[in-house]
Design an enzyme around this catalytic site. Structure first.
Site, PDB file in Angstrom:
ATOM      1  N   CYS A  40      -6.237 -48.171  69.909  1.00 53.26           N
ATOM      2  CA  CYS A  40      -5.150 -47.805  70.989  1.00 53.26           C
ATOM      3  C   CYS A  40      -5.319 -48.184  72.313  1.00 53.26           C
ATOM      4  CB  CYS A  40      -5.145 -46.283  70.781  1.00 53.26           C
ATOM      5  SG  CYS A  40      -3.956 -45.521  71.902  1.00 53.26           S
TER       6      CYS A  40
ATOM      7  N   ARG B 167       8.124 -46.402  66.213  1.00 52.09           N
ATOM      8  CA  ARG B 167       7.033 -45.486  66.666  1.00 52.09           C
ATOM      9  C   ARG B 167       6.757 -45.190  68.109  1.00 52.09           C
ATOM     10  NH1 ARG B 167       1.076 -44.854  67.545  1.00 52.09           N
ATOM     11  NH2 ARG B 167       0.555 -43.253  66.437  1.00 52.09           N
TER      12      ARG B 167
END
Ligand code: IMP
Length: 496
Positions: free
Chosen positions: A319, A418
């Site tokens: 991430c 998302r």
């Protein structure tokens, strides 16, 4: 004026557990890791419980039907990724629900016209030496024969030799009829000294193959997470865009629980999604939401009706959300804060809403820390990506192997939903990377060792259940210098 939380945002690596008295009955065999996954009222039993507090991430490189079967066999749950078409996600769910332990849908199939070269290539790709030979080369075509490693000699046979010349043809095969039980199939395998038994329907179409080894594997898994029809339990990801079409398809396919997959869940789109599901299905369909990192986000989603709430922004190994957008919170601080909110909510409303710590687990003990800090279960991506059962390729890398692992917010996954904030669809910039993780072997072995570590740490802390751990735990913040003390230090390591 900005509202500043002066408490630093902490990660798991900044804490250690302090041991408490270990009583003699507090041994690994007596530790129970059962944990709720869906909301329940005080005094009532949760409708869905995991046998181990593990879920696999809603990611293309982690959770497909194979991972879901392997994890449910071990007592946890996978959430099949939703960055794919509704039909293919529903098909993956269906495959898990149709799976019968020990009955394998063959992934190694050829036709009689294929060659020895094809056999060798397929074996290299799948690692399986037993292949079903069907009329059309499909996994459910008419069964014409079987090839095993005993049917050819690589040193003598020409590579262009046709499969039909060396396969064991159908008329010489011992087969089982569809509907046979695993124990009956196993008896046939033993009586005839077989390694594999094809199971066919009345038209001699291949349905499953039962392998000698799978029978014992099945028996070794008393932890399996099963529904009331003895099928594996499976979760499925959804998004807050196409839920009106996706949810009915997943429910129809048999998904046991859904989860809205989003990098940031404190939004009206999530509340709308949950409310739509709850009004359409009257609470028979369970849905988790998230991700949040603080009390307000938890309360908002709990009030909207979420069955569980996921915690974590920016801590995932792949991430780069924090770098790109500057939002997020250290995972330990987020779990501690949301766990407090969950307990207050329970006290005020009598409703317990389980929470899941998602992302940022690096070492096995971080899982024990997350649980001790209040998480009911954890979600892991990197950890599961390394196992044989993840959907990605195993690649030679230096002296060892790696597996591919990419974020849902990477260009490769392009999971725009998302990161969707309701406006123009599309991922404008990446929030994740494309990477490799070390190959970790079979899930059963790796997970078995992790579970053993968690349980023995719990014994050191005098806890036989997750709730006892949460109630009794004492944690200490570590200094950066004591981190060095925690690893091997001031010695010369052998074999390096
Ligand atoms: P890991 O276990 O540390 O690898 O983290 C897995 C978690 O990272 C997932 O469950 C997601 O919540 C999150 N995640 C997945 N893909 C991305 C991405 O591309 N960017 C940011 N977070 C991601």
């Amino acid at each position: 004026m900005a509202n500043i939380i002066n408490e630093p945002s902490r990660t798991f690596g900044e804490y250690l557990l302090l041991p408490s008295l270990t009583t003699k009955d507090c041994v690994v065999e007596n530790v129970d890791l059962k944990t709720p996954i869906c909301r329940f009222k005080k005094g009532e039993k949760p409708q869905l419980t995991l046998n181990i507090p593990f879920s696999s991430a809603i990611m293309q490189s982690v959770s497909d039907n194979n991972m879901a079967i392997a994890l449910a066999k071990n007592g946890g749950i996978s959430f099949i990724y939703c960055s794919q078409s509704i039909e293919s996600e529903a098909e993956m769910v269906r495959k898990v629900k149709k799976y019968k332990a020990g009955f394998v849908i063959s992934d190694s199939n050829l036709t009689p016209e294929n060659t020895l070269q094809d056999v060798l290539e397929l074996k290299e790709r799948t690692g399986h030496s037993t292949m079903a030979i069907t009329e059309d080369g499909s996994s459910d075509g008419k069964l014409l024969g079987i090839v095993t490693g005993r049917d050819y000699r690589i040193t003598r046979d020409p590579l262009d030799k046709k499969v039909k010349e060396f396969m064991t043809p159908a008329e010489k095969l011992i087969v089982g009829k569809e509907g046979i039980t695993l124990s009956e199939a196993n008896d046939i395998i033993w009586e005839n000294k077989l390694n594999a038994l094809p199971i066919v329907d009345e038209n001699f179409n291949l349905v499953y193959t039962v392998f000698r080894k799978d029978y014992s594997e099945d028996k070794d898994n008393p932890r399996s997470l099963l529904d009331d029809q003895k099928r594996y339990v499976v979760g499925a990801g959804i998004n807050s865009r196409d839920y009106k079409e996706r949810v009915p398809a997943l429910v129809e396919a048999g998904a046991d629980v859904l989860c809205i997959d989003s990098s940031e869940g404190f939004s009206e789109w999530q509340a709308d999604t949950i409310k739509w599901i709850k009004s359409k299905y009257d609470d028979t369909v369970k849905v988790g939401a998230g991700n949040v990192v603080e009390k307000e986000g938890f309360k908002y989603l709990a009030d909207a009706g979420a069955d569980f709430i996921k915690i974590g922004i920016g801590g995932g190994s792949i991430c780069i959300t924090r770098e790109q957008k500057g939002i997020g919170r250290g995972q330990a601080s987020a779990v501690l804060d949301v766990a407090k909110a969950r307990d207050e909510y329970f006290e005020q409303t009598g409703i317990y809403v389980p929470i899941c710590s998602d992302g940022g687990i690096v070492l096995d003990y971080h899982i024990t820390l997350a649980l001790s800090m209040g998480a009911d279960f954890v979600m892991l991506g990197r950890y599961f990506a390394g196992f044989d059962e993840s959907p990605t390729a195993k690649i030679k890398y230096g002296n060892g192997y790696v597996k591919e692992y990419w974020g849902e917010g990477s260009n490769r996954a392009r999971n725009w939903a998302r990161y969707d904030l309701g406006g123009k669809a599309g991922l404008q910039f990446e929030e994740g990377v494309d990477s490799y993780v070390p190959y970790a072997g079979k899930l059963d072995d790796g997970l078995g060792s992790t579970l053993h570590k968690i349980k023995s740490t719990m014994c050191n802390c005098g806890a036989k259940t997750i709730k006892e751990l949460q109630q009794n735990v004492r944690l200490t913040v570590v200094s950066s210098t004591s981190l060095t003390e925690g690893g091997a230090h001031d010695v010369i390591l052998k074999n390096q």
